[in-house]
Design an enzyme around this catalytic site. Structure first.
Site, PDB file in Angstrom:
ATOM      1  N   ARG A  91     -16.565  20.467 -12.011  1.00  0.00           N
ATOM      2  CA  ARG A  91     -16.652  19.040 -10.988  1.00  0.00           C
ATOM      3  C   ARG A  91     -15.557  19.245  -9.974  1.00  0.00           C
ATOM      4  O   ARG A  91     -15.666  18.587  -8.768  1.00  0.00           O
ATOM      5  CB  ARG A  91     -16.357  17.983 -12.241  1.00  0.00           C
ATOM      6  CG  ARG A  91     -17.435  17.839 -13.133  1.00  0.00           C
ATOM      7  CD  ARG A  91     -17.390  16.872 -14.017  1.00  0.00           C
ATOM      8  NE  ARG A  91     -17.210  15.701 -13.612  1.00  0.00           N
ATOM      9  CZ  ARG A  91     -16.879  14.366 -14.169  1.00  0.00           C
ATOM     10  NH1 ARG A  91     -16.418  14.462 -15.415  1.00  0.00           N
ATOM     11  NH2 ARG A  91     -16.921  13.428 -13.448  1.00  0.00           N
ATOM     12  N   CYS A  97      -8.791  12.118 -13.626  1.00  0.00           N
ATOM     13  CA  CYS A  97      -9.806  12.788 -14.208  1.00  0.00           C
ATOM     14  C   CYS A  97     -11.073  11.885 -13.543  1.00  0.00           C
ATOM     15  O   CYS A  97     -11.115  11.559 -12.376  1.00  0.00           O
ATOM     16  CB  CYS A  97      -9.979  12.607 -15.741  1.00  0.00           C
ATOM     17  SG  CYS A  97      -9.975  11.123 -16.507  1.00  0.00           S
TER      18      CYS A  97
END
Length: 264
Positions: free
Chosen positions: A167, A222
């Site tokens: 990611r 995150c």
């Protein structure tokens, strides 16, 4: 000082919070009802540990009054010792740990290994404790705004991206509309802080290799500020103070004017 991590022998006499949650799953409460630590109270991450999703991210910090009301429902009072856990490594439970410390209730620890570390009997059904009287005030843990987070790398600090490496690199993005990372951020998957479902014992060395040492300005993000709280906890175990960016990538990529980096 209250330790960040405790073992199963430390749960006796504590207010136990069961934060069973996983990205993409909605059966945390059902899992809890089927079997949990004796006396543990279920905590719903999406509704009790976050405000509704907005431009500020998918899991903005709850209003302090709402967090206090929830903490009282969980049975927390001013002198309560609290132990939080989830089904495994603490990536969800750490959000409760962080929020309670942010609210200046410092006597809270994470059960290292979570439910998997418990070898005693489980109980089923709902636990409804006597309401507590804890008073929470914000400011007990450092927080970054989106602009403050963006400025960390250029100011000589380290901005850690706690998401999975793919990611960060922009190879895949299963949740947010844009793939990639904040320019200057360092890939630091929170899964790398774990070994066999527990926090690693060499966390200081692990973070030093990423440029984060005691005294360094460290920010963590995150996808939406959940697993980043776990990384803040791991940093604390290593003796490193770190600030959480609650909005995280979900806030960053919601603004098309923000630059996006990809690759390693």
């Amino acid at each position: 000082m209250t330790p960040v991590l405790v073992g199963p022998d430390a749960v006796a006499g504590a207010v136990l919070l069961d934060v069973r949650w996983a990205l993409g799953r909605t059966d945390g409460h059902e899992q809890y009802l089927a079997g949990h630590l004796p006396g543990a109270v279920y905590v719903d991450l999406d509704t009790e540990l976050a405000a509704p999703a907005s431009a500020a991210g998918r899991h903005p910090l709850p209003a302090i009054a709402d967090l206090q009301a929830a903490a009282r429902r969980w049975g927390i009072s001013a002198g309560s010792r609290v132990v939080v856990h989830d089904a495994g490594p603490g990536t969800a439970a750490a959000r409760a740990w962080w929020l309670l410390r942010w609210g200046r209730h410092v006597d809270v620890s994470i059960l290292d290994g979570g439910l998997a570390a418990w070898t005693g009997p489980l109980e089923t059904g709902e636990v409804v404790p006597e309401p507590g009287d804890v008073v929470l005030e914000p400011g007990g843990m450092p927080v970054l705004t989106v602009d403050e987070a963006a400025a960390v790398p250029g100011a000589g600090g380290v901005l850690l991206d706690a998401r999975a490496g793919e990611r960060y690199r922009g190879e895949v993005e299963p949740i947010d509309p844009v793939a990639g990372h904040v320019p200057g951020a360092v890939s630091a998957p929170t899964t790398d802080t774990l070994a066999d479902g527990r926090f690693r014992t060499d966390l200081a060395d692990h973070f030093a290799a990423l440029g984060a040492t005691p005294g360094t300005t460290v920010g963590v993000y995150c996808g939406s500020g959940v697993t980043a709280a776990h990384e803040v906890a791991a940093l604390a175990v290593a003796g490193i103070d770190a600030a959480l960016w609650p909005g995280s990538w979900s806030e960053w990529c919601a603004d098309p004017s923000r630059p996006v980096a990809t690759g390693p």
